[in-house]
Scaffold this motif. Structure first.
Motif, short mmCIF file in Angstrom:
data_model
loop_
_atom_site.label_atom_id
_atom_site.label_comp_id
_atom_site.label_asym_id
_atom_site.label_seq_id
_atom_site.Cartn_x
_atom_site.Cartn_y
_atom_site.Cartn_z
N LEU A 284 -54.92 -15.88 -16.13
CA LEU A 284 -53.53 -15.76 -16.59
C LEU A 284 -52.65 -16.83 -15.96
O LEU A 284 -51.76 -17.38 -16.61
CB LEU A 284 -52.99 -14.36 -16.29
CG LEU A 284 -53.60 -13.24 -17.14
CD1 LEU A 284 -53.14 -11.86 -16.66
CD2 LEU A 284 -53.26 -13.41 -18.62
N LEU A 285 -52.94 -17.17 -14.71
CA LEU A 285 -52.18 -18.23 -14.06
C LEU A 285 -52.41 -19.56 -14.78
O LEU A 285 -51.47 -20.34 -15.00
CB LEU A 285 -52.56 -18.34 -12.58
CG LEU A 285 -51.96 -17.25 -11.68
CD1 LEU A 285 -52.63 -17.24 -10.31
CD2 LEU A 285 -50.45 -17.45 -11.54
N ALA A 286 -53.66 -19.78 -15.18
CA ALA A 286 -53.98 -21.02 -15.90
C ALA A 286 -53.28 -21.03 -17.25
O ALA A 286 -52.72 -22.06 -17.68
CB ALA A 286 -55.50 -21.12 -16.09
N LEU A 287 -53.26 -19.87 -17.89
CA LEU A 287 -52.58 -19.77 -19.19
C LEU A 287 -51.08 -20.07 -19.03
O LEU A 287 -50.48 -20.80 -19.84
CB LEU A 287 -52.78 -18.37 -19.79
CG LEU A 287 -52.14 -18.12 -21.15
CD1 LEU A 287 -52.75 -19.01 -22.23
CD2 LEU A 287 -52.29 -16.65 -21.55
N ALA A 288 -50.48 -19.52 -17.96
CA ALA A 288 -49.06 -19.75 -17.71
C ALA A 288 -48.80 -21.25 -17.55
O ALA A 288 -47.84 -21.80 -18.10
CB ALA A 288 -48.62 -18.99 -16.46
N GLN A 289 -49.69 -21.90 -16.81
CA GLN A 289 -49.52 -23.34 -16.61
C GLN A 289 -49.67 -24.11 -17.91
O GLN A 289 -48.91 -25.05 -18.18
CB GLN A 289 -50.50 -23.84 -15.55
CG GLN A 289 -49.85 -23.75 -14.18
CD GLN A 289 -50.85 -23.76 -13.04
OE1 GLN A 289 -52.03 -24.05 -13.25
NE2 GLN A 289 -50.37 -23.42 -11.86
N ALA A 290 -50.59 -23.67 -18.71
CA ALA A 290 -50.79 -24.32 -20.02
C ALA A 290 -49.54 -24.20 -20.89
O ALA A 290 -49.27 -25.04 -21.74
CB ALA A 290 -52.00 -23.71 -20.72
N LYS A 291 -48.78 -23.16 -20.66
CA LYS A 291 -47.54 -22.96 -21.45
C LYS A 291 -46.34 -23.65 -20.80
O LYS A 291 -45.20 -23.47 -21.22
CB LYS A 291 -47.24 -21.47 -21.58
CG LYS A 291 -48.30 -20.65 -22.27
CD LYS A 291 -48.14 -20.67 -23.77
CE LYS A 291 -49.27 -19.85 -24.40
NZ LYS A 291 -49.21 -19.87 -25.85
N GLY A 292 -46.60 -24.34 -19.67
CA GLY A 292 -45.51 -25.10 -19.04
C GLY A 292 -44.83 -24.37 -17.90
O GLY A 292 -43.81 -24.84 -17.38
N ALA A 293 -45.35 -23.22 -17.49
CA ALA A 293 -44.73 -22.49 -16.37
C ALA A 293 -45.47 -22.81 -15.07
O ALA A 293 -46.67 -23.07 -15.09
CB ALA A 293 -44.77 -21.00 -16.64
N LYS A 294 -44.74 -22.78 -13.97
CA LYS A 294 -45.38 -23.09 -12.68
C LYS A 294 -46.14 -21.90 -12.10
O LYS A 294 -46.90 -22.04 -11.15
CB LYS A 294 -44.32 -23.54 -11.68
CG LYS A 294 -43.82 -24.94 -11.93
CD LYS A 294 -43.29 -25.54 -10.62
CE LYS A 294 -42.89 -26.99 -10.81
NZ LYS A 294 -41.48 -27.20 -10.52
N GLY A 295 -45.87 -20.72 -12.63
CA GLY A 295 -46.54 -19.53 -12.09
C GLY A 295 -46.02 -18.29 -12.80
O GLY A 295 -45.31 -18.38 -13.81
N ILE A 296 -46.39 -17.13 -12.26
CA ILE A 296 -45.93 -15.87 -12.84
C ILE A 296 -45.16 -15.13 -11.76
O ILE A 296 -45.68 -14.87 -10.67
CB ILE A 296 -47.11 -15.00 -13.33
CG1 ILE A 296 -48.03 -15.81 -14.24
CG2 ILE A 296 -46.60 -13.75 -14.03
CD1 ILE A 296 -49.39 -15.15 -14.50
N ASN A 297 -43.91 -14.82 -12.05
CA ASN A 297 -43.03 -14.19 -11.06
C ASN A 297 -42.78 -12.74 -11.47
O ASN A 297 -42.30 -12.48 -12.56
CB ASN A 297 -41.71 -14.98 -11.02
CG ASN A 297 -40.71 -14.40 -10.04
OD1 ASN A 297 -41.08 -13.98 -8.95
ND2 ASN A 297 -39.45 -14.36 -10.44
N LEU A 298 -43.12 -11.81 -10.58
CA LEU A 298 -42.86 -10.40 -10.85
C LEU A 298 -41.63 -9.97 -10.07
O LEU A 298 -41.47 -10.29 -8.89
CB LEU A 298 -44.07 -9.56 -10.44
CG LEU A 298 -43.99 -8.06 -10.76
CD1 LEU A 298 -43.95 -7.82 -12.26
CD2 LEU A 298 -45.17 -7.31 -10.15
#
Ligand code: BF8
Ligand code: SF4
Length: 670
Positions: A284-298
């Motif tokens: 999921l972290l890789a997917l987030a990066q592929a979408k242009g995000a630096k990470g996932i923030n909860l």
């Protein structure tokens, strides 16, 4: 100050609506975008004057009967006092039901975990599990953890359907209190039974004696405080870990511009813990990066936030009135909600942005939201699905405006940790706390709990009370939205709160390492406060019952039925409780008197409704001093232990308004 009642025509300024600079910033944005929030809706929607004071009866269809003058009765002859008492009791039953049902779900999660059927869950606090097992009389010796857990889960589930006898947790209370409860027939027989009893007796044509109705309201509330909520806290600790202090942050500024923001909101830790696990999934972290995000923030809102904040340090985006404001940032890619305190306005507001509102509880659907139903058997898969949708939504963001405002906090004070902190691992005890109260270094203890309510300035009463109580050497324990409010204004950082603490309190805090404002968890965790009070009574020196302790409970900005359940079980446990906003029983002096003097005579605790924070402080200190005197303790003296916290207060009060805001909140006034 905070309590000016909005008229239908008056739209309040952001400063009148909230004390919080981050909230004010978002309220300005809402106005610019022409969007509604609970704040503006509260301005437009005057409360119904008959319902507000408890005088509207809707329990049968000969009515609704709206009683507006003394001596008037409903079609059936019901008096104002009966109607007001019934309304109060029904609210308590609904609040108790909500807390306890939350517990039921946790018990089923523990059961599924024990059977190896709950994907992703484990037992994080085996010691607490064993303690609970012992309390239930379940054998632990030589048994596997899963076997014990299964028996404990089944025993917890059985508490709901229990019909006779006593809920075993009442034995955690001081002996004298237990005897009083037995004498007064206040010990709950079973969790569901007491809730159903209120619903039955407040049906048309049943119990019509206000005193009798309210007595059962107490017993029902007890089934929450010494039943559902108390067990919910234990089960959450067993499954997710017993909290101890950690560092995190609070307020809208915890949202990130360059990461996928997932906000969990509601009350249950069950799914949010799995969502937290999903946010570190490499795929999921890789997917987030592929979408242009630096990470996932909860981040969290409300008590789901408190649950994940106190155990895992997941930052909190804010308390109850921040739920819409978070969406207004345009940065929330998914808001995942479970149960309780979720505004129906969310999906509509979310449509103006890109935010995906996801309902997850089998009990909660909201028109316009996406429903992805939670099932503990596949929790991690469901959590990953939710996080994936948030990631997919990230590129849909429009303009983002996140207030650059957040505060550091140190939450996580379970009663176990307080016990340990005060005495160390070899002689953990509440003795130092009792001693500090007996010497007068600590004048007394106040539990500041409960909600935000848009009928008053957000956080202003919490903030005022905390400041003025600290300077009077009062130790604060906090939960729920009140605790998040304190976090925003720096009170959950030992050093910052210490600046306000009176000299005696400061001395104790410095000696023990205990901060003067303790974040103890979510609203179900108010039971941790009952446990602390019980330990203090058993420790000796402060009488032998909770009602002897110089302590007060306050919910200055309450709005929820759950708050009335909490207030009622605290009063039934012997505490003086002050609620802010308005009195839901104002329409009947008889009911008002039963809840205060009446209950004080029977159980030593009472509920009063007080609008002005200044008056709350006066009554709190008066009560604490009265209890000190009754115990034969020395009267509290402001300057007995050195420099008073007043000095800091006077310094700040001498500043110009703009400088004052900056000195207090660390940010310039708007
Ligand atoms: O249960 S304090 S607004 S979030 S009801 Fe709701 Fe009130 Fe907040 Fe926690 Ni509690
Ligand atoms: Fe009216 Fe009595 Fe019916 Fe209530 S129960 S709505 S007071 S008739």
């Amino acid at each position: 100050m905070a309590d000016e009642k909005p008229s239908r025509k008056k739209m309040r300024t952001p400063e009148e609506r909230s004390l919080d600079p981050a909230a004010r910033e978002m309220l300005i944005r809402a106005d610019e975008l022409g969007l509604e929030t609970a704040f503006s809706r509260a301005d437009q929607m005057a409360p119904c004057p008959i319902g507000a004071t408890g005088n509207c009866c809707r329990v049968c269809f000969m009515g609704p009967c709206r009683l507006v003058k003394d001596g008037q009765t409903g079609v059936c002859g019901a008096t104002i006092e009966t109607i007001t008492a019934r309304n109060f009791a029904r609210a308590v039953a609904a609040g108790a039901a909500a807390h306890s049902d939350h517990c039921r779900d946790l018990a089923f999660t523990l059961r599924a975990t024990a059977l190896g059927e709950a994907q992703g869950y484990t037992i994080r606090d085996p010691f607490k599990l064993q303690r609970l097992a012992t309390e239930f009389g379940i054998a632990t010796e030589g048994r596997k953890l899963d076997e014990i857990a299964l028996d404990v889960a089944n025993a917890c589930i059985a508490l709901f359907g229990q019909q006779t006898g006593e809920l075993p947790m009442v034995e955690r209370a001081p002996k004298k209190r237990q005897e009083l409860w037995r004498k007064e027939k206040l010990v709950p027989r079973g969790i569901d039974r007491e809730v159903v009893d209120v619903l039955h007796r407040t049906h048309m044509g049943d119990d019509q004696d206000p005193d009798h109705i309210l007595h059962q309201a107490m017993r029902t509330a007890m089934s929450d405080g010494w039943g559902g909520s108390m067990v919910a806290t234990d089960l959450s600790d067993i499954l997710f870990g017993t909290p101890s202090p950690l560092v995190s942050q609070v307020n809208l500024g915890v949202l990130k511009t360059d990461e996928v923001n997932v906000v969990v909101h509601g009350h249950e830790p069950t799914l949010s813990e799995m969502i937290l696990a999903a946010t570190s999934d490499p795929e999921l972290l890789a997917l987030a990066q592929a979408k242009g995000a630096k990470g996932i923030n909860l981040a969290g809102i409300c008590c789901t936030s408190n649950e994940t904040l106190i155990r895992q340090g997941v930052p909190s985006a804010g308390n109850f009135l921040h739920q819409e404001l978070a969406i207004l940032t345009g940065a929330v890619d998914a808001m995942v909600v479970d149960v309780q305190c979720i505004m129906q306005a969310l999906p509509n507001l979310a449509q103006k942005f890109h935010t995906l509102v996801i309902t997850t509880s089998p009990k909660v659907k909201i028109t316009g939201a996406t429903h992805i139903e939670f099932d503990e058997h596949h929790a991690l898969d469901i959590a990953k699905d939710i996080v994936r949708r948030a990631i997919d939504n990230f590129p849909n963001r429009g303009e983002v405006h996140i207030p650059d405002i957040r505060s550091d906090v140190v939450p996580g004070f379970s009663h176990e940790y307080i016990n340990y902190m005060l005495g160390g691992s070899y002689r953990s005890s509440f003795r130092p706390l009792n001693d500090a109260i007996m010497s007068g270094r600590i004048r007394g203890v106040v539990a500041d709990v409960g909600c935000n309510n848009p009928r008053t300035t957000q956080d202003a009463s919490h903030d005022y009370l905390v400041r003025h109580l600290l300077k009077n050497d009062v130790l604060l324990v906090e939960t729920g939205c009140g605790a998040i409010a304190s976090g925003k204004y720096g009170f959950l950082l030992g050093e910052a709160a210490m600046e306000w603490a009176g000299p005696g309190l400061r001395e104790v805090c410095e000696a023990t390492g205990m901060p003067p404002v303790l974040h103890m968890g979510s609203c179900v965790d108010n039971t941790r406060i009952l446990t602390v009070l019980s330990h203090m009574a058993k420790e000796g020196g402060l009488g032998d019952d909770i009602s002897d302790i110089p302590a007060v409970g306050i919910a200055p900005e309450w709005m929820s039925e759950k708050a009335l359940a909490i207030a009622s079980y605290a009063a039934a446990s012997g505490a003086y409780v002050i609620m802010g906003i308005n009195s839901p029983v104002e329409g009947s002096t008889v009911v008002t008197d039963i809840l205060s003097e009446g209950w004080e005579r029977t159980v030593g605790g009472k509920i009063e409704f007080v609008v002005e924070p200044e008056e709350m402080v006066r009554r709190i200190l008066e009560h604490i001093d009265k209890k000190r005197a009754a115990l034969g303790l020395p009267a509290w003296e402001a300057d007995r232990f050195g420099r008073s916290g007043d000095a800091r207060m006077l310094e700040i009060e001498a500043l110009e308004p703009e400088a004052r805001a900056e000195a207090i909140y660390g940010v310039p006034a708007i």
